[in-house]
Design a protein around this motif. Structure first.
Motif, PDB file in Angstrom:
ATOM      1  N   PHE A 192     -20.934 -41.743  -3.272  1.00 41.36           N
ATOM      2  CA  PHE A 192     -20.259 -41.998  -1.989  1.00 41.36           C
ATOM      3  C   PHE A 192     -20.981 -41.337  -0.829  1.00 41.36           C
ATOM      4  CE2 PHE A 192     -17.060 -41.673  -5.429  1.00 41.36           C
ATOM      5  CZ  PHE A 192     -16.826 -43.014  -5.569  1.00 41.36           C
ATOM      6  N   ALA A 235     -19.646 -45.572   4.168  1.00 48.62           N
ATOM      7  CA  ALA A 235     -19.614 -46.200   5.490  1.00 48.62           C
ATOM      8  C   ALA A 235     -19.483 -45.160   6.605  1.00 48.62           C
ATOM      9  CB  ALA A 235     -18.527 -47.256   5.594  1.00 48.62           C
ATOM     10  N   PRO A 236     -20.419 -44.194   6.632  1.00 49.64           N
ATOM     11  CA  PRO A 236     -20.369 -43.213   7.719  1.00 49.64           C
ATOM     12  C   PRO A 236     -20.449 -43.944   9.056  1.00 49.64           C
ATOM     13  CG  PRO A 236     -22.518 -43.171   6.621  1.00 49.64           C
ATOM     14  CD  PRO A 236     -21.625 -44.053   5.804  1.00 49.64           C
ATOM     15  N   ALA A 254     -30.172 -44.563  -2.685  1.00 48.31           N
ATOM     16  CA  ALA A 254     -29.093 -45.522  -2.929  1.00 48.31           C
ATOM     17  C   ALA A 254     -27.994 -45.195  -1.933  1.00 48.31           C
ATOM     18  CB  ALA A 254     -28.593 -45.425  -4.358  1.00 48.31           C
TER      19      ALA A 254
HETATM   20 MO1  MOS Z   1     -23.556 -44.210   1.221  1.00 45.90          MO
HETATM   21  S1  MOS Z   1     -22.295 -43.020   2.334  1.00 45.90           S
HETATM   22  O1  MOS Z   1     -24.758 -44.495   2.411  1.00 45.90           O
HETATM   23  O2  MOS Z   1     -24.090 -43.222  -0.050  1.00 45.90           O
END
Ligand code: MOS
Length: 746
Positions: A244, A355-356, A509
Motif C-alpha cells: 500500500f 492513491a497518495p 511497484a
Molecule cells: Mo502505491 S501508494 O503507489 O504503493
C-alpha cells in the motif's frame, strides 16, 4: 493472434504456494548463524540524546552488540536518482547518525543477540536520556515552517491556477459551497510487517531479504550507504504481504539490519513490530482541505478552489498532492485554483499510501460536489455529468479511452439509483436510517520504464523475468498470462520470475504502474524473441517460411509463426529450434529512452462508487451495507484479481471513512493507536457486499496491452461516497474523518 489468455479469470499461479505456506516472506528467510535484532525507539519527539546507558543490555545473555549513534559505523548519505532507476527515500537520514531526535519512535539503538527474545529483552534494558523539547505536532504549532512547494517529488506541479476564481466566487448570481474537510493521519497496516534479513558475503558483497515494493530501489540505496556498486548488493523479495506504499521507500530498518550484520559479522534479522510500523515505515499525512465551488443553476461549475494543508517530517519533503491529483484533473471548469501548503512537524516521515493525493483529494472534492448537489437540488450523478471533462482541465488534451459516463450509467443501474429519494432522512429500513451516496473515482495511468527477458526452451517451456513485485495483488498471475499470450506458449509452460535485483530492471511497484510498465516490457521481449525465431526460419532452407521478408512473418497461433500474406505458410517454434540445433532462444526488452514528445492524450482512469449505509439512530454507528463500483481501466488482464483489487480499495476506503485514525499523544508526540486493537481497520463484520464492474475498451494509445493499472483507483472517491451516504441518511455533514459514532448526534 487471437486473445486466449488476457482477460480470462485465471486462478492465481502462486495460490498453492500461498495456502500451503510455501510462499516465503522476508522475515521467514534464515541463514546459518542467524542473529536477531531488536530496536529501541525514541520516547520523545524533539530534542537531543544526552546519554545512553547500554551496560545492562551489553551484559544480558546472548547479546552480541548494542549499536547507538556513539558506536554505529558512519555510512554515506544516499542520494538516489529515481528518474534514472534509483531508489526512494522518505527519511533522508542514515539511522543512528547523530544525537538529534526529530520524531517519536525514531530508532536510537539496535540490539543484536542470538535469539529474538534475548534481543528484545536486552533492548528493554537500554537507558536513554534526552534533553526533550515540546514537539510541534500540528500546523498551528509549526506555523513558522509553512511553505508552498512548487512541485512534488515526482516533479508534478502542485500549485495550479486558471481563470478568475475570485470573480466567480464573488458572483451573487451563482450558487456557492465553501467547506473545510479534514482527514487524519492514517497508517498502513499490511498483513506482513516490514522485515529485513541481511547477510554479508565477505567485505563487499551483501545479500538482503527485504519486504519491499522496489528491489532495485533497495539495492541502489543500500549500495550507496555502504559505498558499494549496485551489483555488489543482492535484494530478494519473492512475496510481499501487502504494501500500500509503505514498502516503496527504503526505511531506516533496512539500512540498520545491513549495518548490524556488518558489525557482528553474521546474518541479522530485523522484523518490525506492529508498533514500530506506526513510525518506521511512513503514513498518510493528515490533510485540511478548503474547497469552494461556484455553479450556475444548471449545475455547471464556474469555479473550483481547493486549498490543501499537509504535514511532513524534519527529515525530507513529502507532498501529498491532494489538489492537483483531484481538482486538477476531474471536472471541466473555466476557473480552477489549487494550492498545497506544507508544515514541518515532529512526526515520522509520511509516505505514499494507496492513491497518495487522489485518495484524500477526492474525499474533499467529491463531498463538496455532494453538498453542491443539495444546494442546487440536483441529482449528484447529473451534477457530475454536467461537469464532465472531455479534456484535461489544464493540459487541454483529450483523455484517452475515458468511459466515465458509462461507469455512472452502469453503476446507477446496478445499484438502483433511480429509486433514491433525494431528501436526507427520506429512506428507511425499519428503524434504520438508509442513505445512498455516490462519488467519482480517478487515478492516473502511470507507465514507467522496465526491462524483461524471455527465454523459450526447445522443450516448449518458457521463462520470463523482470525485477518487479507481487504485493499480493496477483502480479505473478497476470504477468504469466501476459507472457503466455504474447509469447504464444501455454500458460502452464510459462514461469514468470520477479522479486530479485538479479533480474532485469523493474521499477517500484507503486503508482499502479506495474501492469502497464512490466506488461509492455514483456510484450517487447516476446516480439524480440519472435524476431529471433523468424530470423532463423527465413534463412532455413527447410522452413516453410524460408526466403520470406521477416516483416511478413508473425505469431500466427500459439507455438506457431506464419506468413501474414500467405497464411498457409507456417512453422512451429519447436521445429525451428530443432532444425537450428538450439536449446533455447532468448528475447529482451531494454530500457526505452524517454520520449521527448508529449503524447496527444492524457492517460487517466475514472470510475464511480455507489454506496448504501444503514444507521441505527439510537446507536449511530455507520454500517455500509452495499457498494457498487464501476471502473474504467482499459483492458482488464484478469477479472478475478482485478475485482479483488477494487474490493480491497473500497474496503480500505470504508476504513478511511469510518475507522482509521492515527492519534499522537500531544506531550510526547508518540502514536498511541499503535496496534490493531486501537487503530481500527475494517474487519469482516464491517465489509459489505461489494460489486465491482469494469467498462470501456483497451487503451492502446497507452500501451500494446491497452491496460491501465487498477491498484489504487478503488480507494479514490470511496470515502466520499460513504460520507455522502451518511449525509443522505442523517442530514448531518461530518467533514472530519473518520465518521465515528460520537460525531453523529442524531
Ligand atoms: Mo502505491 S501508494 O503507489 O504503493
Amino acid at each position: 493472434m487471437t486473445n486466449t489468455l488476457v482477460g480470462k479469470p485465471v486462478d492465481r499461479v502462486d495460490g498453492r504456494l500461498k495456502v500451503t505456506g510455501g510462499a516465503r516472506y522476508s522475515a521467514e528467510f534464515n541463514a546459518a548463524g542467524l542473529l536477531h535484532a531488536a530496536l529501541v525507539l525514541s520516547t520523545v519527539s524533539k530534542g537531543k540524546i544526552t546519554a545512553i546507558d547500554t551496560a545492562a543490555a551489553e551484559a544480558a545473555p546472548g547479546v552480541r552488540s548494542v549499536l547507538t549513534h556513539r558506536n554505529a559505523p558512519k555510512l554515506k548519505e544516499p542520494k538516489p536518482d529515481f528518474a534514472n532507476g534509483g531508489g526512494i527515500r522518505n527519511e533522508e537520514r542514515i539511522p543512528l547518525s547523530d544525537d538529534k531526535i526529530g520524531y517519536g519512535g525514531q530508532y536510537v539503538a539496535l540490539v543484536v543477540a542470538d535469539t529474538f527474545e534475548r534481543a528484545a529483552h536486552a533492548a528493554s534494558l537500554v537507558r536513554v536520556s534526552y534533553a526533550a523539547e515540546p514537539p510541534e505536532l500540528n500546523k498551528e504549532q509549526a506555523s513558522a515552517t509553512k511553505r508552498k512547494p512548487k512541485e512534488n517529488d515526482q516533479g508534478e506541479k502542485t500549485q495550479l491556477k486558471k481563470g478568475d476564481v475570485a470573480a466567480a466566487l464573488a458572483d451573487a448570481s451563482l450558487v456557492k459551497i465553501e467547506a473545510t474537510y479534514e482527514t487524519p493521519t492514517e497508517t498502513h497496516n499490511p498483513m506482513e510487517p516490514s522485515a529485513t534479513v541481511a547477510m554479508w558475503e565477505g567485505e563487499d558483497r551483501l545479500v538482503v531479504f527485504d519486504a519491499t515494493q522496489y528491489v532495485k530501489g533497495t539495492q541502489d540505496v543500500v549500495a550507496q550507504a555502504f559505498g558499494l556498486q549496485r551489483a555488489q548488493v543482492r535484494v530478494i523479495c519473492p512475496f510481499v504481504g501487502g504494501g500500500f506504499g509503505c514498502k516503496g521507500a527504503v526505511w531506516p530498518h533496512t539500512i540498520l539490519a545491513a549495518m548490524a550484520a556488518k558489525v557482528v559479522k553474521a546474518p541479522v534479522k530485523l522484523s518490525l513490530s506492529r508498533h514500530a510500523m506506526f513510525s518506521g515505515t511512513g503514513h498518510r499525512t493528515p490533510t485540511t482541505q478548503k474547497v469552494a465551488l461556484a455553479a450556475s443553476r444548471d449545475g455547471k461549475l464556474h469555479a473550483i478552489r481547493h486549498h490543501v494543508e499537509t504535514l511532513m517530517s524534519p527529515f525530507g519533503e513529502f507532498v501529498e498532492t491532494c489538489g492537483a491529483r483531484s481538482t486538477g484533473v476531474m471536472y471541466a471548469s473555466p476557473a480552477i485554483e489549487v494550492e498545497e501548503t506544507l508544515y514541518e512537524v515532529n512526526v515520522a516521515p509520511p509516505t505514499f499510501m494507496r492513491a497518495p493525493g487522489e485518495c484524500p483529494g477526492t474525499y474533499a472534492l467529491e463531498c463538496a460536489l455532494d453538498e453542491l448537489s443539495y444546494a442546487l437540488k440536483m441529482d449528484p450523478v447529473a451534477l457530475r455529468l454536467a461537469n464532465h471533462a472531455d479534456n484535461h482541465p489544464f493540459k487541454n488534451k483529450p483523455f484517452s479511452a475515458k468511459h466515465l459516463k458509462e461507469a455512472y450509467a452502469l453503476g446507477a443501474e446496478k445499484f438502483g439509483w433511480s429509486r433514491r429519494k433525494p431528501e436526507p432522512r427520506a429512506m428507511r429500513d425499519g428503524p434504520l436510517l438508509v442513505g445512498w451516496g455516490m462519488a467519482t473515482a480517478t487515478y492516473p495511468g502511470y507507465k514507467m520504464n522496465a526491462e524483461a527477458k524471455a527465454r523459450l526452451n526447445a522443450d516448449g517451456t518458457a521463462r520470463v523475468q523482470c525485477a518487479t513485485h507481487d504485493l499480493g495483488t496477483g502480479a505473478y498471475t497476470i504477468f504469466t498470462q501476459i507472457s503466455a499470450q504474447t509469447l504464444g506458449v501455454p500458460l502452464e509452460k510459462v514461469t514468470f520470475e520477479l522479486g530479485s535485483s538479479d533480474l532485469p530492471f523493474g521499477p517500484v511497484a507503486g503508482g499502479s504502474n506495474s501492469t502497464a510498465t512490466v506488461g509492455s516490457a514483456i510484450y517487447d521481449a516476446a516480439q524480440d524473441l519472435h524476431n529471433q525465431l523468424i530470423a532463423l526460419a527465413v534463412l532455413d532452407p527447410q522452413s516453410p517460411l524460408r526466403g520470406l521478408n521477416p516483416g511478413d512473418v508473425a505469431l500466427a497461433a500459439p507455438g506457431q509463426l506464419g506468413s501474414k500474406s500467405q497464411p498457409a505458410k507456417t512453422d512451429s517454434f519447436a521445429e525451428i529450434l530443432r532444425r537450428a540445433g538450439k536449446e533455447f532462444v532468448e528475447g529482451e526488452a531494454r530500457m526505452k529512452p524517454e520520449s521527448k514528445e508529449a503524447p496527444p492524450f492524457e492517460f487517466q482512469s475514472f470510475g464511480a462508487h455507489f454506496v448504501e449505509v444503514k444507521i441505527d439512530p439510537a446507536v449511530p454507528r455507520v454500517q455500509v451495507s452495499r457498494v457498487v463500483s464501476v471502473m474504467n481501466c482499459g483492458q482488464i488482464i484478469n477479472p478475478k484479481t482485478a475485482r479483488s483489487q477494487v474490493l480491497g480499495g473500497v474496503i480500505m476506503g470504508i476504513g478511511m471513512a469510518l475507522e482509521e485514525e492515527t492519534v499522537y499523544d500531544p506531550p510526547t508526540g508518540l502514536p498511541v493507536t499503535r496496534n490493531l486493537a486501537d487503530y481500527h481497520v475494517p474487519v469482516n463484520a464491517d465489509a459489505p457486499s461489494v460489486e465491482a464492474y469494469f467498462v470501456g475498451e483497451p487503451d492502446y494509445h497507452f500501451n500494446p496491452l491497452g491496460a491501465r493499472g487498477l491498484g489504487e483507483i478503488g480507494i479514490t472517491g470511496a470515502a466520499a461516497a460513504v460520507a455522502n451516504a451518511v449525509f443522505h441518511a442523517t442530514g448531518q455533514r461530518v467533514r472530519d474523518l473518520p465518521i465515528t459514532p460520537d460525531k453523529l448526534l442524531i
